[in-house]
Design a protein around this motif. Structure first.
Motif, PDB file in Angstrom:
ATOM      1  N   LEU A  14       0.956  -1.158   0.091  1.00 57.27           N
ATOM      2  CA  LEU A  14      -0.016   0.277  -0.095  1.00 57.27           C
ATOM      3  C   LEU A  14       0.794   1.230   0.049  1.00 57.27           C
ATOM      4  N   ALA A  15       1.839   1.162   1.011  1.00 58.86           N
ATOM      5  CA  ALA A  15       2.833   2.532   0.732  1.00 58.86           C
ATOM      6  C   ALA A  15       3.590   2.624  -0.463  1.00 58.86           C
ATOM      7  N   ALA A  16       3.969   1.542  -1.219  1.00 59.99           N
ATOM      8  CA  ALA A  16       4.441   1.530  -2.592  1.00 59.99           C
ATOM      9  C   ALA A  16       3.622   2.349  -3.432  1.00 59.99           C
ATOM     10  N   VAL A  17       2.389   1.944  -3.469  1.00 57.02           N
ATOM     11  CA  VAL A  17       1.316   2.699  -4.370  1.00 57.02           C
ATOM     12  C   VAL A  17       1.180   3.990  -4.100  1.00 57.02           C
ATOM     13  N   LEU A  18       1.063   4.452  -2.802  1.00 55.01           N
ATOM     14  CA  LEU A  18       1.051   5.745  -2.530  1.00 55.01           C
ATOM     15  C   LEU A  18       2.309   6.719  -2.788  1.00 55.01           C
ATOM     16  N   PHE A  19       3.341   5.845  -2.576  1.00 54.84           N
ATOM     17  CA  PHE A  19       4.766   6.684  -3.017  1.00 54.84           C
ATOM     18  C   PHE A  19       4.805   6.831  -4.459  1.00 54.84           C
ATOM     19  N   ALA A  20       4.193   5.853  -5.172  1.00 60.66           N
ATOM     20  CA  ALA A  20       4.297   6.020  -6.736  1.00 60.66           C
ATOM     21  C   ALA A  20       3.319   7.137  -7.315  1.00 60.66           C
ATOM     22  N   VAL A  21       2.021   7.321  -6.605  1.00 60.98           N
ATOM     23  CA  VAL A  21       1.285   8.421  -7.152  1.00 60.98           C
ATOM     24  C   VAL A  21       1.810   9.716  -6.555  1.00 60.98           C
ATOM     25  N   ALA A  22       2.607   9.779  -5.444  1.00 61.32           N
ATOM     26  CA  ALA A  22       3.178  10.948  -4.983  1.00 61.32           C
ATOM     27  C   ALA A  22       4.647  11.425  -5.964  1.00 61.32           C
ATOM     28  N   SER A  23       5.134  10.495  -6.262  1.00 58.85           N
ATOM     29  CA  SER A  23       6.352  10.501  -6.956  1.00 58.85           C
ATOM     30  C   SER A  23       6.028  11.094  -8.385  1.00 58.85           C
ATOM     31  N   ALA A  24       4.865  10.500  -9.200  1.00 56.38           N
ATOM     32  CA  ALA A  24       4.578  11.222 -10.440  1.00 56.38           C
ATOM     33  C   ALA A  24       4.071  12.567 -10.210  1.00 56.38           C
ATOM     34  N   VAL A  25       3.299  13.056  -9.387  1.00 62.50           N
ATOM     35  CA  VAL A  25       2.574  14.196  -9.234  1.00 62.50           C
ATOM     36  C   VAL A  25       3.620  15.140  -9.010  1.00 62.50           C
ATOM     37  N   GLN A  26       4.627  14.722  -7.805  1.00 59.72           N
ATOM     38  CA  GLN A  26       5.601  15.730  -7.347  1.00 59.72           C
ATOM     39  C   GLN A  26       6.624  16.158  -8.464  1.00 59.72           C
ATOM     40  N   GLN A  27       6.884  15.141  -9.410  1.00 56.91           N
ATOM     41  CA  GLN A  27       7.838  15.013 -10.461  1.00 56.91           C
ATOM     42  C   GLN A  27       7.314  16.118 -11.507  1.00 56.91           C
ATOM     43  N   ARG A  28       6.168  15.922 -11.620  1.00 63.70           N
ATOM     44  CA  ARG A  28       5.366  16.751 -12.889  1.00 63.70           C
ATOM     45  C   ARG A  28       5.593  18.253 -12.475  1.00 63.70           C
ATOM     46  N   THR A  29       5.176  18.362 -11.058  1.00 62.87           N
ATOM     47  CA  THR A  29       5.303  19.858 -10.603  1.00 62.87           C
ATOM     48  C   THR A  29       6.674  20.366 -10.548  1.00 62.87           C
ATOM     49  N   ALA A  30       7.603  19.669  -9.936  1.00 63.90           N
ATOM     50  CA  ALA A  30       9.070  20.191  -9.896  1.00 63.90           C
ATOM     51  C   ALA A  30       9.595  20.399 -11.481  1.00 63.90           C
ATOM     52  N   ALA A  31       9.155  19.734 -12.333  1.00 63.93           N
ATOM     53  CA  ALA A  31       9.749  19.704 -13.343  1.00 63.93           C
ATOM     54  C   ALA A  31       9.458  21.038 -14.257  1.00 63.93           C
ATOM     55  N   ASP A  32       8.061  21.912 -13.646  1.00 68.96           N
ATOM     56  CA  ASP A  32       7.642  23.168 -14.354  1.00 68.96           C
ATOM     57  C   ASP A  32       8.517  24.013 -13.788  1.00 68.96           C
ATOM     58  N   VAL A  33       9.412  23.842 -12.374  1.00 67.26           N
ATOM     59  CA  VAL A  33      10.101  25.106 -12.064  1.00 67.26           C
ATOM     60  C   VAL A  33      11.635  25.106 -12.750  1.00 67.26           C
ATOM     61  N   TRP A  53       1.254  19.999  -6.010  1.00 60.44           N
ATOM     62  CA  TRP A  53       2.212  19.443  -5.109  1.00 60.44           C
ATOM     63  C   TRP A  53       1.877  19.108  -3.795  1.00 60.44           C
ATOM     64  N   TRP A  54       1.010  19.906  -3.155  1.00 58.98           N
ATOM     65  CA  TRP A  54       0.584  19.391  -1.927  1.00 58.98           C
ATOM     66  C   TRP A  54      -0.443  18.315  -1.875  1.00 58.98           C
ATOM     67  N   ALA A  55      -1.004  17.882  -3.013  1.00 64.59           N
ATOM     68  CA  ALA A  55      -1.692  16.692  -3.313  1.00 64.59           C
ATOM     69  C   ALA A  55      -0.732  15.453  -3.337  1.00 64.59           C
ATOM     70  N   GLY A  56       0.145  15.673  -3.986  1.00 63.02           N
ATOM     71  CA  GLY A  56       1.625  14.745  -3.776  1.00 63.02           C
ATOM     72  C   GLY A  56       2.101  14.404  -2.469  1.00 63.02           C
ATOM     73  N   THR A  57       2.099  15.514  -2.039  1.00 60.32           N
ATOM     74  CA  THR A  57       2.772  15.587  -0.573  1.00 60.32           C
ATOM     75  C   THR A  57       1.896  14.795   0.334  1.00 60.32           C
ATOM     76  N   LEU A  58       0.712  14.667  -0.008  1.00 62.98           N
ATOM     77  CA  LEU A  58      -0.299  14.105   0.947  1.00 62.98           C
ATOM     78  C   LEU A  58      -0.426  12.644   0.869  1.00 62.98           C
ATOM     79  N   CYS A  59      -0.089  12.292  -0.465  1.00 67.33           N
ATOM     80  CA  CYS A  59       0.055  10.833  -0.663  1.00 67.33           C
ATOM     81  C   CYS A  59       1.267  10.494  -0.260  1.00 67.33           C
ATOM     82  N   ASP A  60       2.398  11.190  -0.247  1.00 62.66           N
ATOM     83  CA  ASP A  60       3.714  10.581   0.219  1.00 62.66           C
ATOM     84  C   ASP A  60       3.582  10.715   1.861  1.00 62.66           C
ATOM     85  N   THR A  61       2.811  11.418   2.477  1.00 63.92           N
ATOM     86  CA  THR A  61       2.460  11.337   3.971  1.00 63.92           C
ATOM     87  C   THR A  61       2.008  10.206   4.405  1.00 63.92           C
TER      88      THR A  61
END
Length: 290
Positions: A14-33, A53-61
């Motif tokens: 379950l943690a792996a799935v949540l980390f995966a979604v967080a990684s994809a969302v956060q990378q997409r946001t960070a790449a725009d900066v 990015w906060w949505a990804g951080t929530l998944c990460d948490t």
């Protein structure tokens, strides 16, 4: 595998799935900066303005909470290798959002990596060690891992693009691996009350490791495509955590005889799959303008 270990494995997945979604969302946001406008702490400030990015951080948490619960039930040798299944979700997500396709060979190598890690956990029958260790067992690990992280950061300063992303991701993987090992100690402190938790040295080092890992990971996401950085983070974390579990916390594998030969083969498969995924990631990331 007993019921407790089984529950720990489910929580790890379950943690792996949540980390995966967080990684994809956060990378997409960070790449725009743009890297020229924001790095280090300024990058985090820029990301903090993005609801995505906060949505990804929530998944990460949520993923970290599931990981901590899994580590409270099972050993590092059981839980951490299973987190590599993050690759099966995050890589295709990143590729889809980036308008790219993963090759069939990438899927094969990813599947082999996950299968090898899963069989390794089952055949090796990992046993738990201690939840906490004094500073003396930790000292050699601090020295070796400090040199590794320092080398990666020095190399990242002089690199750009894919090379920079991979070096920062390796450093992030080390930080997260240390954090995973410290999490077992912090979870055990919860039984002793809030005062013990706040005064335990593991708590503050865990916060430092996870905070530093987050900064390094976001910087890696900014520097290159997800396929370039995620494999290093995803594989580096369990490798470091398992090494610390064995060297510092006294965890062991129960394999014997022929099983050790199988464990050796599985390790070779994991190494080969990791190298193949890294090469494929560098190939794909090189096609993306930065």
């Amino acid at each position: 595998m007993g019921a407790v270990d089984g529950l720990a494995a489910v929580l790890a997945l379950l943690a792996a799935v949540l980390f995966a979604v967080a990684s994809a969302v956060q990378q997409r946001t960070a790449a725009d900066v743009p890297q020229a406008q924001a790095r280090g702490g300024r990058l985090l400030l820029a990301l903090a303005r993005s609801p995505r990015w906060w949505a990804g951080t929530l998944c990460d948490t949520a993923g970290f909470a599931a990981q901590a619960a899994a580590l409270g039930l099972g050993s590092l040798l059981l839980v951490q290798p299973l987190l590599v299944t993050t690759l099966l979700v995050a890589l295709p997500l990143g590729a889809r959002w980036g308008g790219r396709r993963l090759r069939r060979s990438d899927w094969v190598w990813a599947a082999l990596l996950v299968l090898a890690l899963a069989v390794f956990a089952l055949v090796g029958e990992p046993t738990a060690g201690v939840d906490r260790a004094g500073w003396r067992p930790w000292l050699p690990a601090w020295v070796l891992l400090g040199l590794l992280v320092g080398g990666c950061l020095a190399g990242a300063v002089a690199r750009r693009g894919t090379a920079r992303a991979v070096l920062l991701a390796v450093a992030a993987g080390v930080a997260y691996g240390v954090g995973a090992a410290l999490t077992k100690g912090v979870v055990s402190l919860l039984d002793d009350g809030l005062l013990a938790l706040l005064t335990g040295w593991e708590t503050w080092l865990l916060a430092l490791a996870m905070g530093g890992g987050t900064l390094l990971q976001q910087s890696a996401y900014q520097a290159g495509a997800l396929e370039a950085s995620l494999p290093a983070v995803t594989v580096g974390e369990p490798v470091v955590a398992v090494a610390l579990g064995i060297a510092v916390l006294g965890e062991r594998l129960q394999a014997d005889g022929v099983e050790w030969a199988l464990v050796g083969v599985l390790v070779l498969v994991m190494v080969a799959a990791t190298v193949a995924l890294a090469r494929a990631s560098a190939r794909d990331a090189a096609l993306i303008p930065t």
